[in-house]
Design a protein around this motif. Structure first.
Motif, PDB file in Angstrom:
ATOM      1  N   ILE A  88       8.209  -1.456   2.695  1.00  0.00           N
ATOM      2  CA  ILE A  88       8.090  -0.373   3.671  1.00  0.00           C
ATOM      3  C   ILE A  88       6.616  -0.177   3.985  1.00  0.00           C
ATOM      4  O   ILE A  88       5.784  -0.158   3.088  1.00  0.00           O
ATOM      5  N   VAL A  89       6.312  -0.023   5.266  1.00  0.00           N
ATOM      6  CA  VAL A  89       4.936   0.216   5.697  1.00  0.00           C
ATOM      7  C   VAL A  89       4.855   1.650   6.207  1.00  0.00           C
ATOM      8  O   VAL A  89       5.622   2.050   7.078  1.00  0.00           O
ATOM      9  N   PHE A  90       3.923   2.424   5.646  1.00  0.00           N
ATOM     10  CA  PHE A  90       3.727   3.805   6.069  1.00  0.00           C
ATOM     11  C   PHE A  90       2.344   3.956   6.686  1.00  0.00           C
ATOM     12  O   PHE A  90       1.377   3.327   6.237  1.00  0.00           O
ATOM     13  N   ASP A  91       2.256   4.805   7.704  1.00  0.00           N
ATOM     14  CA  ASP A  91       0.961   5.219   8.229  1.00  0.00           C
ATOM     15  C   ASP A  91       0.460   6.321   7.315  1.00  0.00           C
ATOM     16  O   ASP A  91       1.175   7.296   7.041  1.00  0.00           O
ATOM     17  N   LEU A  92      -0.775   6.167   6.825  1.00  0.00           N
ATOM     18  CA  LEU A  92      -1.338   7.119   5.877  1.00  0.00           C
ATOM     19  C   LEU A  92      -2.654   7.659   6.401  1.00  0.00           C
ATOM     20  O   LEU A  92      -3.280   7.063   7.281  1.00  0.00           O
ATOM     21  N   GLY A  93      -3.087   8.772   5.843  1.00  0.00           N
ATOM     22  CA  GLY A  93      -4.374   9.345   6.196  1.00  0.00           C
ATOM     23  C   GLY A  93      -4.947  10.096   5.018  1.00  0.00           C
ATOM     24  O   GLY A  93      -4.214  10.609   4.168  1.00  0.00           O
ATOM     25  N   CYS A  94      -6.285  10.149   4.969  1.00  0.00           N
ATOM     26  CA  CYS A  94      -6.950  10.899   3.909  1.00  0.00           C
ATOM     27  C   CYS A  94      -7.486  12.200   4.494  1.00  0.00           C
ATOM     28  O   CYS A  94      -7.438  12.410   5.701  1.00  0.00           O
ATOM     29  N   GLU A  95      -8.035  13.052   3.642  1.00  0.00           N
ATOM     30  CA  GLU A  95      -8.525  14.336   4.111  1.00  0.00           C
ATOM     31  C   GLU A  95      -9.798  14.217   4.950  1.00  0.00           C
ATOM     32  O   GLU A  95     -10.237  15.192   5.539  1.00  0.00           O
ATOM     33  N   ASN A  96     -10.360  12.994   5.033  1.00  0.00           N
ATOM     34  CA  ASN A  96     -11.515  12.760   5.893  1.00  0.00           C
ATOM     35  C   ASN A  96     -11.097  12.197   7.254  1.00  0.00           C
ATOM     36  O   ASN A  96     -11.905  11.632   7.980  1.00  0.00           O
ATOM     37  N   SER A  97      -9.820  12.320   7.566  1.00  0.00           N
ATOM     38  CA  SER A  97      -9.234  11.894   8.852  1.00  0.00           C
ATOM     39  C   SER A  97      -9.282  10.390   9.091  1.00  0.00           C
ATOM     40  O   SER A  97      -9.273   9.940  10.223  1.00  0.00           O
ATOM     41  N   HIS A  98      -9.348   9.594   8.023  1.00  0.00           N
ATOM     42  CA  HIS A  98      -9.249   8.143   8.161  1.00  0.00           C
ATOM     43  C   HIS A  98      -7.772   7.777   8.160  1.00  0.00           C
ATOM     44  O   HIS A  98      -7.007   8.287   7.344  1.00  0.00           O
ATOM     45  N   ARG A  99      -7.378   6.894   9.059  1.00  0.00           N
ATOM     46  CA  ARG A  99      -5.989   6.424   9.133  1.00  0.00           C
ATOM     47  C   ARG A  99      -5.932   4.987   8.625  1.00  0.00           C
ATOM     48  O   ARG A  99      -6.819   4.189   8.908  1.00  0.00           O
ATOM     49  N   PHE A 100      -4.848   4.666   7.903  1.00  0.00           N
ATOM     50  CA  PHE A 100      -4.666   3.316   7.401  1.00  0.00           C
ATOM     51  C   PHE A 100      -3.200   3.117   7.069  1.00  0.00           C
ATOM     52  O   PHE A 100      -2.413   4.058   7.088  1.00  0.00           O
ATOM     53  N   GLU A 101      -2.816   1.881   6.788  1.00  0.00           N
ATOM     54  CA  GLU A 101      -1.439   1.558   6.422  1.00  0.00           C
ATOM     55  C   GLU A 101      -1.317   1.386   4.923  1.00  0.00           C
ATOM     56  O   GLU A 101      -2.263   0.958   4.267  1.00  0.00           O
ATOM     57  N   GLY A 102      -0.145   1.688   4.404  1.00  0.00           N
ATOM     58  CA  GLY A 102       0.163   1.416   3.014  1.00  0.00           C
ATOM     59  C   GLY A 102       1.500   0.706   2.936  1.00  0.00           C
ATOM     60  O   GLY A 102       2.430   1.055   3.650  1.00  0.00           O
ATOM     61  N   TRP A 103       1.580  -0.300   2.102  1.00  0.00           N
ATOM     62  CA  TRP A 103       2.815  -1.076   1.940  1.00  0.00           C
ATOM     63  C   TRP A 103       3.393  -0.760   0.566  1.00  0.00           C
ATOM     64  O   TRP A 103       2.691  -0.855  -0.443  1.00  0.00           O
ATOM     65  N   PHE A 104       4.670  -0.424   0.533  1.00  0.00           N
ATOM     66  CA  PHE A 104       5.308  -0.007  -0.712  1.00  0.00           C
ATOM     67  C   PHE A 104       6.677  -0.665  -0.837  1.00  0.00           C
ATOM     68  O   PHE A 104       7.325  -0.992   0.154  1.00  0.00           O
ATOM     69  N   ALA A 105       7.106  -0.836  -2.086  1.00  0.00           N
ATOM     70  CA  ALA A 105       8.402  -1.449  -2.349  1.00  0.00           C
ATOM     71  C   ALA A 105       9.542  -0.543  -1.888  1.00  0.00           C
ATOM     72  O   ALA A 105      10.582  -1.019  -1.440  1.00  0.00           O
ATOM     73  N   SER A 106       9.328   0.766  -1.974  1.00  0.00           N
ATOM     74  CA  SER A 106      10.359   1.728  -1.576  1.00  0.00           C
ATOM     75  C   SER A 106       9.698   3.081  -1.359  1.00  0.00           C
ATOM     76  O   SER A 106       8.529   3.278  -1.703  1.00  0.00           O
ATOM     77  N   ASN A 107      10.472   4.021  -0.828  1.00  0.00           N
ATOM     78  CA  ASN A 107       9.960   5.375  -0.662  1.00  0.00           C
ATOM     79  C   ASN A 107       9.663   5.990  -2.028  1.00  0.00           C
ATOM     80  O   ASN A 107       8.669   6.702  -2.197  1.00  0.00           O
ATOM     81  N   ALA A 108      10.509   5.691  -3.017  1.00  0.00           N
ATOM     82  CA  ALA A 108      10.286   6.213  -4.371  1.00  0.00           C
ATOM     83  C   ALA A 108       8.973   5.660  -4.944  1.00  0.00           C
ATOM     84  O   ALA A 108       8.225   6.388  -5.609  1.00  0.00           O
ATOM     85  N   ASP A 109       8.679   4.388  -4.672  1.00  0.00           N
ATOM     86  CA  ASP A 109       7.423   3.783  -5.124  1.00  0.00           C
ATOM     87  C   ASP A 109       6.238   4.496  -4.474  1.00  0.00           C
ATOM     88  O   ASP A 109       5.243   4.792  -5.138  1.00  0.00           O
ATOM     89  N   PHE A 110       6.348   4.782  -3.179  1.00  0.00           N
ATOM     90  CA  PHE A 110       5.297   5.527  -2.475  1.00  0.00           C
ATOM     91  C   PHE A 110       5.083   6.891  -3.138  1.00  0.00           C
ATOM     92  O   PHE A 110       3.957   7.265  -3.468  1.00  0.00           O
ATOM     93  N   GLU A 111       6.153   7.643  -3.347  1.00  0.00           N
ATOM     94  CA  GLU A 111       6.051   8.976  -3.946  1.00  0.00           C
ATOM     95  C   GLU A 111       5.437   8.911  -5.345  1.00  0.00           C
ATOM     96  O   GLU A 111       4.606   9.744  -5.707  1.00  0.00           O
ATOM     97  N   HIS A 112       5.823   7.901  -6.116  1.00  0.00           N
ATOM     98  CA  HIS A 112       5.291   7.726  -7.470  1.00  0.00           C
ATOM     99  C   HIS A 112       3.781   7.478  -7.429  1.00  0.00           C
ATOM    100  O   HIS A 112       3.021   8.104  -8.172  1.00  0.00           O
ATOM    101  N   GLN A 113       3.345   6.559  -6.568  1.00  0.00           N
ATOM    102  CA  GLN A 113       1.921   6.226  -6.486  1.00  0.00           C
ATOM    103  C   GLN A 113       1.093   7.386  -5.949  1.00  0.00           C
ATOM    104  O   GLN A 113      -0.008   7.639  -6.430  1.00  0.00           O
ATOM    105  N   ILE A 114       1.614   8.099  -4.960  1.00  0.00           N
ATOM    106  CA  ILE A 114       0.904   9.256  -4.412  1.00  0.00           C
ATOM    107  C   ILE A 114       0.774  10.336  -5.482  1.00  0.00           C
ATOM    108  O   ILE A 114      -0.292  10.941  -5.653  1.00  0.00           O
TER     109      ILE A 114
END
Length: 148
Positions: free
Chosen positions: A2-28
């Protein structure tokens, strides 16, 4: 994957690739995802537009990579970590002077060398428009600000 559009609190945008939504939530949740531009670990998922096939562009043949875009799968975190360490060990950190130094090297105003540093999204796009190859690299927080 899964590819998600991500952003940091400094308004930088980037992509993140994760095995699943649960993997994304775990890493975040464990602050394992950091902005590749500034290293900020306060990252959120951003809304993204759905892909709409317009038929206006020529389709890439199935199995052929899009021009200028390389994709990697199953690389593994250990191999990625070794790659990042290799790049850090073999480049000069020029910090926020990155766009200026990249231009000096590109236009032969200074001796050629491998550099890394920080640049805004607009600065990166301007460098690319000038024909200067720039790659965003996800540096781990513990390596930020460290030179060789």
């Amino acid at each position: 994957m899964i590819v998600f559009d991500l952003g940091c609190e400094n308004s930088h945008r980037f992509e993140g690739w994760f095995a699943s939504n649960a993997d994304f939530e775990h890493q975040i949740g464990r602050k394992q995802v950091a902005c590749p531009l500034c290293g900020n670990a306060n990252v959120v998922r951003l809304p993204h537009a759905s892909h709409i096939k317009s038929g206006g562009k020529e389709r890439v043949a199935r199995g052929a990579p899009a021009a200028g875009h390389q994709q990697y799968a199953n690389v593994g975190t250990e191999l990625l970590a070794r790659l990042v360490e290799h790049i850090i060990d073999n480049t000069d950190d020029v910090g926020s002077a990155f766009p200026e130094e990249a231009r000096k090297i590109h236009y032969c105003e200074t001796p050629e060398r491998r550099i890394r540093g920080t640049a805004s999204h607009d600065e990166v796009e301007a460098l690319k428009d000038e024909g200067i190859d720039v790659v965003a690299l996800p540096l781990p927080a513990h390596r930020l600000g460290k030179t060789h």
